[in-house]
Design a protein around this motif. Structure first.
Motif, PDB file in Angstrom:
ATOM      1  N   ASP A  13       0.830  -1.213   0.000  1.00 35.89           N
ATOM      2  CA  ASP A  13       0.000   0.000   0.000  1.00 35.89           C
ATOM      3  C   ASP A  13       0.859   1.255   0.000  1.00 35.89           C
ATOM      4  N   GLY A  14       1.944   1.234  -0.724  1.00 34.76           N
ATOM      5  CA  GLY A  14       2.802   2.412  -0.841  1.00 34.76           C
ATOM      6  C   GLY A  14       3.765   2.604   0.326  1.00 34.76           C
ATOM      7  N   GLU A  15       3.666   1.766   1.362  1.00 37.46           N
ATOM      8  CA  GLU A  15       4.537   1.901   2.546  1.00 37.46           C
ATOM      9  C   GLU A  15       5.598   0.808   2.526  1.00 37.46           C
ATOM     10  N   LEU A  16       6.805   1.205   2.914  1.00 42.58           N
ATOM     11  CA  LEU A  16       7.869   0.197   3.054  1.00 42.58           C
ATOM     12  C   LEU A  16       7.684  -0.493   4.397  1.00 42.58           C
ATOM     13  N   ARG A  17       7.501  -1.808   4.368  1.00 43.30           N
ATOM     14  CA  ARG A  17       7.219  -2.516   5.626  1.00 43.30           C
ATOM     15  C   ARG A  17       8.471  -2.617   6.479  1.00 43.30           C
ATOM     16  N   ASN A  18       8.266  -2.564   7.794  1.00 39.52           N
ATOM     17  CA  ASN A  18       9.374  -2.638   8.755  1.00 39.52           C
ATOM     18  C   ASN A  18      10.266  -3.846   8.565  1.00 39.52           C
ATOM     19  N   VAL A  19       9.653  -4.954   8.160  1.00 43.23           N
ATOM     20  CA  VAL A  19      10.422  -6.195   8.000  1.00 43.23           C
ATOM     21  C   VAL A  19      11.534  -6.017   6.953  1.00 43.23           C
ATOM     22  N   SER A  20      11.404  -4.999   6.088  1.00 48.21           N
ATOM     23  CA  SER A  20      12.453  -4.719   5.097  1.00 48.21           C
ATOM     24  C   SER A  20      13.753  -4.346   5.819  1.00 48.21           C
ATOM     25  N   PHE A  21      13.619  -3.559   6.903  1.00 51.43           N
ATOM     26  CA  PHE A  21      14.806  -3.159   7.668  1.00 51.43           C
ATOM     27  C   PHE A  21      15.358  -4.352   8.458  1.00 51.43           C
ATOM     28  N   GLU A  22      14.447  -5.194   8.933  1.00 50.99           N
ATOM     29  CA  GLU A  22      14.892  -6.390   9.654  1.00 50.99           C
ATOM     30  C   GLU A  22      15.652  -7.316   8.692  1.00 50.99           C
ATOM     31  N   ASN A 158       9.234  -8.945  12.957  1.00 48.58           N
ATOM     32  CA  ASN A 158       9.268  -8.625  14.404  1.00 48.58           C
ATOM     33  C   ASN A 158      10.248  -9.455  15.215  1.00 48.58           C
ATOM     34  N   ASN A 159      11.187 -10.146  14.593  1.00 50.96           N
ATOM     35  CA  ASN A 159      12.088 -10.994  15.371  1.00 50.96           C
ATOM     36  C   ASN A 159      13.554 -10.623  15.251  1.00 50.96           C
ATOM     37  N   VAL A 160      13.994 -10.291  14.048  1.00 51.19           N
ATOM     38  CA  VAL A 160      15.409  -9.971  13.846  1.00 51.19           C
ATOM     39  C   VAL A 160      15.569  -8.459  14.004  1.00 51.19           C
ATOM     40  N   ALA A 161      16.603  -8.042  14.725  1.00 52.32           N
ATOM     41  CA  ALA A 161      16.773  -6.600  14.960  1.00 52.32           C
ATOM     42  C   ALA A 161      17.136  -5.880  13.662  1.00 52.32           C
ATOM     43  N   ALA A 162      16.488  -4.730  13.463  1.00 51.78           N
ATOM     44  CA  ALA A 162      16.834  -3.876  12.316  1.00 51.78           C
ATOM     45  C   ALA A 162      17.991  -2.982  12.740  1.00 51.78           C
ATOM     46  N   PRO A 163      18.889  -2.627  11.808  1.00 52.22           N
ATOM     47  CA  PRO A 163      19.975  -1.715  12.181  1.00 52.22           C
ATOM     48  C   PRO A 163      19.409  -0.349  12.584  1.00 52.22           C
ATOM     49  N   ALA A 164      20.139   0.363  13.429  1.00 52.49           N
ATOM     50  CA  ALA A 164      19.686   1.702  13.833  1.00 52.49           C
ATOM     51  C   ALA A 164      19.709   2.632  12.623  1.00 52.49           C
ATOM     52  N   LYS A 165      18.725   3.522  12.558  1.00 54.78           N
ATOM     53  CA  LYS A 165      18.651   4.462  11.438  1.00 54.78           C
ATOM     54  C   LYS A 165      19.757   5.511  11.559  1.00 54.78           C
ATOM     55  N   ASP A 166      20.412   5.795  10.442  1.00 54.90           N
ATOM     56  CA  ASP A 166      21.457   6.818  10.436  1.00 54.90           C
ATOM     57  C   ASP A 166      21.233   7.689   9.192  1.00 54.90           C
TER      58      ASP A 166
END
Ligand code: FAD
Length: 321
Positions: A13-22, A158-166
């Motif tokens: 729906d036009g949003e990048l899902r959080n799991v992409s960062f994970e 929701n399980n693997v940590a995503a890197p901190a945003k920089d």
């Protein structure tokens, strides 16, 4: 050994899902100091590509095509296969979402590789990358490492940590040719069922109702509590079968598998098939009239009582916080 690892992002729906960062987080561990390359398909991807770089990707490949706006098996298999042919990575990470679950085995076949699916943990142990994944409907975990070929995994949201945003990170964003041909399936229209604002599989808080909720109307207090907590509403199959809510809310063996930070089960007995979808939640709160209900065996906190008394009280108290 440093590797080049691709991380497929998912746009819904036009949003990048959080799991992409994970996925980027998992790719970084697998890459072991090597390069992490984000991959995105669809349209209007520039901002999402920048977000992937700020969240740990070294560069991002974008395959722009209107045929990739919504997941279609054939189209995504063609597009990702092209990227893999050009990049020849040593590793690949895909979100373990409904799209990822469909895509991954096809890609494994193309790569002639194995696949570690539904990964909930990735860590480095010496030269090995150890993947942890649930087995026996979440009752146990196994650990695997890949000894040859492409290191290919799907990761559970929701399980693997995503890197901190920089925000100071920069990297190349490159368009790749993903012209799609001979599709056997195309999406003409997407008719959405309204299940509230928060995506169940990525929700940090879920308030789930079972047959004890007794009616569609009975879900209202659960919706209010979920709203206050910024969470989503889920359900047991009992509640779905009784037509209190839509099957898209069903959690369990034949529904969605969720791992929120907080799972509140109200009027749910805790059948094994329901536990298969939620027992790995970080904190489980059970509300049930029956002190012998099996849900209390997996709950961190149990409230023996009538959900129609307990839930409004919780909502009122939480509104004050
Ligand atoms: P019930 O078992 O009827 O429990 C209702 C609970 O509500 C009871 O514990 C009762 O004490 C409590 N209660 C009643 N009134 C109140 C009140 N006012 N306040 C507080 N508590 C109250 N189920 C799933 O959930 N997900 C699945 O994916 C799934 N897949 C299945 C696959 C297969 C092959 C099969 C055979 C079954 C599957 N099931 C699944 C069904 C599962 O076995 C159970 O039947 C179902 O989970 C029961 O739903 P429930 O807990 O809501 O209902």
């Amino acid at each position: 050994m440093a590797k080049k690892v691709l991380a497929l992002g998912e746009v819904k729906d036009g949003e990048l899902r959080n799991v992409s960062f994970e996925a980027i987080g998992a790719a970084q561990t697998i890459a072991d100091g090597g390069e992490v390359v984000g991959v995105l398909f669809g349209e209007n991807l520039q901002a999402h590509a920048e977000a992937m770089i700020q969240n740990g990707a070294d560069r991002v490949l974008i395959g722009e095509s209107s045929e990739l706006n919504v997941y279609v098996t054939d189209a995504y298999t063609q597009a990702l296969s092209k990227v893999l042919d050009e990049e020849s990575p040593e590793g690949l990470v895909i979100p373990h979402t409904s799209a990822g679950k469909d895509l991954a085995p096809r890609i494994a076949e193309k790569l002639n590789s194995g696949l570690v699916s539904d990964v909930v943990g990735v860590e480095q142990a010496g030269d090995e990358i150890i993947f942890t994944r649930p087995i026996y409907s979440g009752k146990a975990f196994e650990q695997k490492s890949v000894t040859e070929g492409t290191v290919f995994a799907t990761i559970r949201p929701n399980n693997v940590a995503a890197p901190a945003k920089d925000e100071s990170r920069s990297g190349d964003i490159t368009a790749v040719d993903v012209s799609i041909s001979d599709l056997r399936t195309t999406i003409k229209d997407v008719v959405k069922k309204s299940t509230g604002g928060v995506d169940l599989s990525e929700a940090k808080v879920i308030v789930a109702g079972g047959r004890g909720v007794k009616s569609a109307e009975g879900f209202k207090p659960l919706e209010e509590l979920a709203d206050v907590l910024g969470g989503a509403v889920g359900a047991s199959r009992g509640a779905c079968d009784a037509e209190y809510c839509d099957y898209s809310l069903q959690i369990g063996q034949t529904g969605k598998v969720v791992t929120p930070d907080l799972y509140i089960a109200a009027g749910i007995s805790g059948a094994i098939q329901h536990l298969a979808g939620m027992s790995n939640s970080k904190v489980i709160v059970a509300i049930n009239k029956d002190p012998e209900a099996p849900i209390f065996e997996v709950a961190d906190y149990g409230i023996v009582g009538d959900l129609f008394d307990v839930i409004p009280l919780l909502t009122e108290e939480l509104k004050k916080v």
